[in-house]
Design an enzyme around this catalytic site. Sequence first.
Site, PDB file in Angstrom:
ATOM      1  N   HIS A 286      -1.395  -2.277  -5.348  1.00 20.67           N
ATOM      2  CA  HIS A 286      -1.173  -3.717  -5.561  1.00 20.67           C
ATOM      3  C   HIS A 286      -0.305  -3.857  -6.818  1.00 20.67           C
ATOM      4  CE1 HIS A 286      -1.821  -7.929  -5.299  1.00 20.67           C
ATOM      5  NE2 HIS A 286      -3.108  -8.019  -5.586  1.00 20.67           N
TER       6      HIS A 286
ATOM      7  N   MET B 160       6.129   4.359  -4.497  1.00 26.73           N
ATOM      8  CA  MET B 160       5.622   3.089  -5.034  1.00 26.73           C
ATOM      9  C   MET B 160       6.743   2.064  -5.202  1.00 26.73           C
ATOM     10  SD  MET B 160       2.577   3.317  -4.958  1.00 26.73           S
ATOM     11  CE  MET B 160       1.335   4.540  -4.721  1.00 26.73           C
TER      12      MET B 160
ATOM     13  N   HIS C 184       5.348  -3.392   2.469  1.00 28.65           N
ATOM     14  CA  HIS C 184       4.534  -4.582   2.242  1.00 28.65           C
ATOM     15  C   HIS C 184       3.590  -4.808   3.399  1.00 28.65           C
ATOM     16  CE1 HIS C 184       3.434  -8.702   1.215  1.00 28.65           C
ATOM     17  NE2 HIS C 184       3.666  -8.276  -0.011  1.00 28.65           N
TER      18      HIS C 184
ATOM     19  N   ARG D  90      11.531 -11.629  -2.918  1.00 23.84           N
ATOM     20  CA  ARG D  90      11.592 -11.550  -4.384  1.00 23.84           C
ATOM     21  C   ARG D  90      12.498 -10.418  -4.849  1.00 23.84           C
ATOM     22  NH1 ARG D  90       5.180 -11.063  -4.741  1.00 23.84           N
ATOM     23  NH2 ARG D  90       5.766  -9.522  -3.178  1.00 23.84           N
TER      24      ARG D  90
ATOM     25  N   ASP E  18       7.969  -5.255  -6.783  1.00 24.67           N
ATOM     26  CA  ASP E  18       7.695  -4.397  -7.936  1.00 24.67           C
ATOM     27  C   ASP E  18       8.808  -3.417  -8.278  1.00 24.67           C
ATOM     28  OD1 ASP E  18       5.138  -5.387  -8.535  1.00 24.67           O
ATOM     29  OD2 ASP E  18       4.319  -4.320  -6.815  1.00 24.67           O
TER      30      ASP E  18
ATOM     31  N   ARG F 276       0.264 -14.257 -12.507  1.00 22.55           N
ATOM     32  CA  ARG F 276      -0.558 -14.506 -11.317  1.00 22.55           C
ATOM     33  C   ARG F 276      -1.835 -15.293 -11.634  1.00 22.55           C
ATOM     34  NH1 ARG F 276      -0.400 -12.076  -6.310  1.00 22.55           N
ATOM     35  NH2 ARG F 276       1.849 -12.269  -6.576  1.00 22.55           N
TER      36      ARG F 276
ATOM     37  N   ARG G  47     -18.495 -14.671   3.525  1.00 22.15           N
ATOM     38  CA  ARG G  47     -19.467 -13.633   3.882  1.00 22.15           C
ATOM     39  C   ARG G  47     -19.199 -13.201   5.322  1.00 22.15           C
ATOM     40  NH1 ARG G  47     -22.338  -9.909   6.131  1.00 22.15           N
ATOM     41  NH2 ARG G  47     -24.407  -9.508   5.246  1.00 22.15           N
TER      42      ARG G  47
HETATM   43  N1  COA Z   1       6.178   4.978   0.921  1.00 19.38           N
HETATM   44  C1  COA Z   1       6.129   5.799   1.984  1.00 19.38           C
HETATM   45  N2  COA Z   1       5.628   5.423   3.166  1.00 19.38           N
HETATM   46  C2  COA Z   1       5.152   4.200   3.275  1.00 19.38           C
HETATM   47  C3  COA Z   1       5.160   3.292   2.205  1.00 19.38           C
HETATM   48  C4  COA Z   1       5.708   3.716   0.997  1.00 19.38           C
HETATM   49  N3  COA Z   1       5.749   2.909  -0.072  1.00 19.38           N
HETATM   50  N4  COA Z   1       4.618   2.120   2.592  1.00 19.38           N
HETATM   51  C5  COA Z   1       4.268   2.293   3.878  1.00 19.38           C
HETATM   52  N5  COA Z   1       4.572   3.537   4.277  1.00 19.38           N
HETATM   53  C6  COA Z   1       4.337   4.102   5.584  1.00 19.38           C
HETATM   54  C7  COA Z   1       2.885   4.548   5.678  1.00 19.38           C
HETATM   55  O1  COA Z   1       2.696   5.865   5.244  1.00 19.38           O
HETATM   56  C8  COA Z   1       2.607   4.343   7.141  1.00 19.38           C
HETATM   57  O2  COA Z   1       3.152   5.414   7.841  1.00 19.38           O
HETATM   58  P1  COA Z   1       2.379   6.061   9.111  1.00 19.38           P
HETATM   59  O3  COA Z   1       2.320   4.944  10.125  1.00 19.38           O
HETATM   60  O4  COA Z   1       3.228   7.207   9.486  1.00 19.38           O
HETATM   61  O5  COA Z   1       1.014   6.440   8.596  1.00 19.38           O
HETATM   62  C9  COA Z   1       3.401   3.114   7.486  1.00 19.38           C
HETATM   63  O6  COA Z   1       4.490   3.074   6.544  1.00 19.38           O
HETATM   64  C10 COA Z   1       2.581   1.839   7.381  1.00 19.38           C
HETATM   65  O7  COA Z   1       2.105   1.748   6.058  1.00 19.38           O
HETATM   66  P2  COA Z   1       0.677   1.241   5.612  1.00 19.38           P
HETATM   67  O8  COA Z   1       0.269   1.873   4.322  1.00 19.38           O
HETATM   68  O9  COA Z   1      -0.284   1.374   6.757  1.00 19.38           O
HETATM   69  O10 COA Z   1       0.988  -0.262   5.386  1.00 19.38           O
HETATM   70  P3  COA Z   1      -0.023  -1.279   4.771  1.00 19.38           P
HETATM   71  O11 COA Z   1       0.351  -2.595   5.311  1.00 19.38           O
HETATM   72  O12 COA Z   1      -1.418  -0.840   4.929  1.00 19.38           O
HETATM   73  O13 COA Z   1       0.276  -1.172   3.204  1.00 19.38           O
HETATM   74  C11 COA Z   1       1.324  -1.351   1.152  1.00 19.38           C
HETATM   75  C12 COA Z   1       1.133  -1.978   2.521  1.00 19.38           C
HETATM   76  C13 COA Z   1       2.114  -2.292   0.262  1.00 19.38           C
HETATM   77  C14 COA Z   1      -0.044  -1.086   0.504  1.00 19.38           C
HETATM   78  C15 COA Z   1       2.089  -0.006   1.337  1.00 19.38           C
HETATM   79  O14 COA Z   1       3.377  -0.267   1.834  1.00 19.38           O
HETATM   80  C16 COA Z   1       2.157   0.785   0.070  1.00 19.38           C
HETATM   81  O15 COA Z   1       1.205   1.525  -0.251  1.00 19.38           O
HETATM   82  N6  COA Z   1       3.263   0.635  -0.726  1.00 19.38           N
HETATM   83  C17 COA Z   1       3.365   1.305  -1.995  1.00 19.38           C
HETATM   84  C18 COA Z   1       2.579   0.567  -3.050  1.00 19.38           C
HETATM   85  C19 COA Z   1       3.234  -0.735  -3.453  1.00 19.38           C
HETATM   86  O16 COA Z   1       4.419  -0.779  -3.697  1.00 19.38           O
HETATM   87  N7  COA Z   1       2.423  -1.783  -3.565  1.00 19.38           N
HETATM   88  C20 COA Z   1       2.868  -3.098  -3.987  1.00 19.38           C
HETATM   89  C21 COA Z   1       2.790  -4.052  -2.842  1.00 19.38           C
HETATM   90  S1  COA Z   1       3.556  -5.584  -3.270  1.00 19.38           S
END
Ligand code: COA
Length: 375
Positions: free
Chosen positions: A221, A256, A260, A269, A311, A336, A355
Site C-alpha cells: 500500500h 514496487m 493496481h 495520478r 507511488d 490521506r 461485520r
Molecule cells: N510487479 C510484478 N508483478 C506484478 C506487480 C508488480 N508490481 N503487480 C502485479 N503483478 C502481477 C502479479 O504477480 C500477478 O501475476 P500472476 O497472475 O502471474 O500471479 C498479477 O500481476 C496480478 O497481481 P495481483 O498482485 O494479484 O494484483 P492485486 O490486485 O492483488 O494487487 C497491488 C495490486 C497494487 C497490491 C499489486 O499490483 C502490487 O503488489 N504492486 C506493488 C506494490 C505497490 O506498488 N503498491 C501500491 C499500490 S497503489
Amino acid sequence: MAEKTPGGAGLRGQIAGKSAICTVAMGHSGLTYYGYEVDDLAENCEFEEIAYLLFNGELPNARQLADYRARLVELRSLPPALKKALELIPKEAHPMDVLRTGVSMLGNLETETSFEQQKDQADRLIATLPGMICYWYRYSHDGVRVDMDSGEDSIAGHFLHLLHDRAPSALHRQVMQVSLVLYAEHEFNASTFTARVCASTLSDIHSCITAAIGSLRGPLHGGANEAAMDMIKQWSSADEAEQAVMGMLKRKEKIMGFGHAVYTESDPRNAIIKKWSEKLAAEVNDTVLYPVSVRCEEVMWREKKLFCNADFFHASAYHFMGIPTKLFTPIFVMSRTTGWSAHVFEQRADNRIIRPNAEYIGPAPRRVPPMEQRP
Ligand code: COA
C-alpha cells in the site's frame, strides 16, 4: 490447511458500502473527489482546498479558503507532552511508527469526546502531522527541537520548511502541493477501509486514523513509494535498470510502484507526478534516477502490461527535493488523513457496524479428545 479462494481473494470487485466522496475507475473521470477530476484539482487547487472539499463536500470560496488556511496555521503547535513522547522514540524507528504513536498520543491528550468535534479534530490532525514528523525527525537525527512557527501559510510549505530549516523554492512548494492533492483520497483502499471499519464501531477519530496509518504502512500500500526508491537508487543507468527488472520479473518478484488493484491500464495520478518529477530532474541536473525510472516504466509495460501507480514517480520526485526516503510514506499520511477523516464522517453519518462473514473452510465439527489420546 485453508485452500485459496481466488474468486473472493482480497474482496476484489465487491461493493462494500456506499460513498459520495470519490470514484476510482478506469478511463476519463476515473479518479474524482466529490465529482472533480483529479487532474483538474491538481492543476488548480492547493491542498487546503482539497481538505476543505473533503471535509465539507464543496470547494471553498476565496474568503473561506483564507479563513481555513489561517485556522490550520493556528492549530499547528504540538502539546509539550506530545513533544516529550516524540523525543523518546529512537532515531532507528520507522517514521510511520512514529506517526502511529504521535496520533495515538494526541488522542490521549485531546480525546474526541463527541462526534460533534470530528471536523475540529480532523483539522487539528492535518495541522499537526507535518510538525509531528519533522519534530521527531529533526530531534532524533540532528538534535534540534524545531519551532512550529515556520512562517509558511500552507501545509506543503510548512513541512518542507521544518524539514530543511529554510523556505522552500516555489517549485518545491508547488510539487508538494500537487503531491498532497494526488494522495488525499482514493475510495475504499485498504487504509481507508480500515478507518471505516474502526469508525463503524463508533470509536474515536484518533483510533480510526491510528488504525489507518498501520494499514498504510505496508509495502503493498503506501509503503510502495519508499520501496520503489530503495529499488531504483541501486541502478546507475537505464540499461542496468532494464537488466535488473528483467531478472526480477523472471524470478517473479514484485516491482514496487507498479500495478493496481482497481486500475487496469494506467493510474491517472502517474502522468501528473511524472511530469513534476521530470521538472525536478532538470532542476538538479539528474542524468540517472529519472532515466532509470522511465526505463522501468517502459520495460514493465512492454513485458507485463503493468503500469506505474501513483507511488513510482513520487519516489524520484521526493528524492530530488531532498526528502529522506523514510519520510515518503509519512507524507502520504499527511495527505490521506483528509480522505480517511472524510470517510469516518460519512460512516458515522449512516452507520452500521461492519461485520462480514467468512466462508468456513476449517475442520468438521469434532469433540475435544482426552489429553492422553492427543497425538
Ligand atoms: N510487479 C510484478 N508483478 C506484478 C506487480 C508488480 N508490481 N503487480 C502485479 N503483478 C502481477 C502479479 O504477480 C500477478 O501475476 P500472476 O497472475 O502471474 O500471479 C498479477 O500481476 C496480478 O497481481 P495481483 O498482485 O494479484 O494484483 P492485486 O490486485 O492483488 O494487487 C497491488 C495490486 C497494487 C497490491 C499489486 O499490483 C502490487 O503488489 N504492486 C506493488 C506494490 C505497490 O506498488 N503498491 C501500491 C499500490 S497503489
